[in-house]
Design a protein around this motif. Structure first.
Motif, PDB file in Angstrom:
ATOM      1  N   LEU A 241       0.476  -0.585  69.670  1.00 25.27           N
ATOM      2  CA  LEU A 241       1.435  -1.684  69.546  1.00 25.27           C
ATOM      3  C   LEU A 241       0.739  -3.023  69.755  1.00 25.27           C
ATOM      4  CD1 LEU A 241       4.251  -2.878  69.300  1.00 25.27           C
ATOM      5  CD2 LEU A 241       4.601  -2.387  71.734  1.00 25.27           C
ATOM      6  N   ARG A 244      -1.121  -3.843  66.597  1.00 26.83           N
ATOM      7  CA  ARG A 244      -0.209  -4.256  65.524  1.00 26.83           C
ATOM      8  C   ARG A 244       0.307  -5.669  65.766  1.00 26.83           C
ATOM      9  NH1 ARG A 244       1.649   1.115  66.090  1.00 26.83           N
ATOM     10  NH2 ARG A 244       3.502   0.441  67.235  1.00 26.83           N
ATOM     11  N   PHE A 257       6.877  -7.891  65.936  1.00 25.78           N
ATOM     12  CA  PHE A 257       6.450  -6.926  66.965  1.00 25.78           C
ATOM     13  C   PHE A 257       7.313  -6.997  68.217  1.00 25.78           C
ATOM     14  CE2 PHE A 257       4.066 -10.786  67.837  1.00 25.78           C
ATOM     15  CZ  PHE A 257       4.163 -10.913  69.209  1.00 25.78           C
TER      16      PHE A 257
END
Length: 273
Positions: A241, A244, A257
């Motif tokens: 995460l 990203r 995000f």
């Protein structure tokens, strides 16, 4: 943190009792914050992950984190949560059985009430007798009923055996006789092998999910597995995460995000509880 022999014994008993139930998931934390979040989810016990600790320090997994540094992370995790903590001690941070005993004693001092101990170092498996001697030394440092020893054997990861199943059973029996409370066999991918391992190993079986296999915890329990751990899988998901998020910010500057992110106030409350 557990502060007395009586409270440590109670937590060790609680951890051991989980192995006699229908099966339980044991998530792996890498720092005090991740441990607080996982304990807040309702897990009855927490494990540490040596891989996750290494990655959080910016180094690869595989023995680059010293025993003292790892123990400081274990102590911080213990201090952060009210549930039993079992520590990933890799191969005991020593080439000798007596050194493994010292490491286990230090883990007890840090507040852990259990530990994983591997039978591999530098890519090579110990002999069965050496592996059993190391488990026996760990047991001498933390008597039965006060500390849950999870003996890990890497026969499916690093072994070059014509019959890894038979070798696993041989090692499991030796380690249980030496004092292990449960047996951890990573690297097994198929359900039939897991079912056979659970039936023939004379102790509760620990299988790691999300690494070599993607079998769900309920399905693993149905195969006879008592303990399902995650290793570094949760840490990998968190770092994915992060990557990203960085890629989105760099390429588009958008904030997608953050969808589903916990609020500042809520995270503050999680860390207070």
């Amino acid at each position: 943190m557990t502060t007395s022999p009586a409270s440590r014994a109670a937590q060790a008993a609680a951890l051991l009792d989980l192995h006699a139930g229908p099966g339980f998931v044991l998530p792996n934390a890498w720092d005090a914050g991740s441990a607080r979040i996982l304990a807040g989810c309702g897990f009855p016990a927490i494990a540490t992950t040596s891989a996750g600790v290494a990655w959080s320090l910016g180094v690869p997994d595989g023995g680059l984190v010293s025993r003292d540094v790892m123990l400081s992370h274990i102590a911080a995790i213990v201090a952060a949560v009210p549930v039993p903590v079992t520590a990933d001690l890799e191969a005991g941070y020593s080439s000798s059985a007596s050194g493994v005993a010292t490491t286990v004693g230090l883990a007890v001092d840090a507040g852990a009430v259990g530990a994983n101990l591997e039978d591999i170092a530098d890519g090579s498996l110990f002999s069965v007798s050496d592996g059993a001697e190391r488990i026996a030394a760990a047991r001498s440092a933390a008597p039965a009923g006060t500390f849950v020893i999870n003996a890990r054997t890497d026969t499916y990861f690093a072994g070059a055996f014509s019959d890894p199943f038979a070798e696993t059973i041989t090692r499991a029996v030796a380690y249980v006789e030496a004092g292990a409370d449960c047996i951890f066999v990573p690297g097994v991918r198929d359900a039939d092998t897991i079912r056979r391992l659970a039936a023939e190993i004379p102790a509760p079986l620990n299988i790691v999910a999300g690494l070599a296999n993607t079998i769900s915890a309920p399905d693993l329990f149905a195969l006879g597995v008592a303990r399902v751990s995650l290793g570094g899988s949760i840490t990998r998901a968190v770092f994915a995460l992060l990557e990203r998020a960085g890629a989105e910010l760099l390429t588009t500057g958008t904030l997608g995000f953050l969808d589903g992110a916990i609020s500042y106030a809520e995270l503050q409350e999680r860390m207070r509880s």
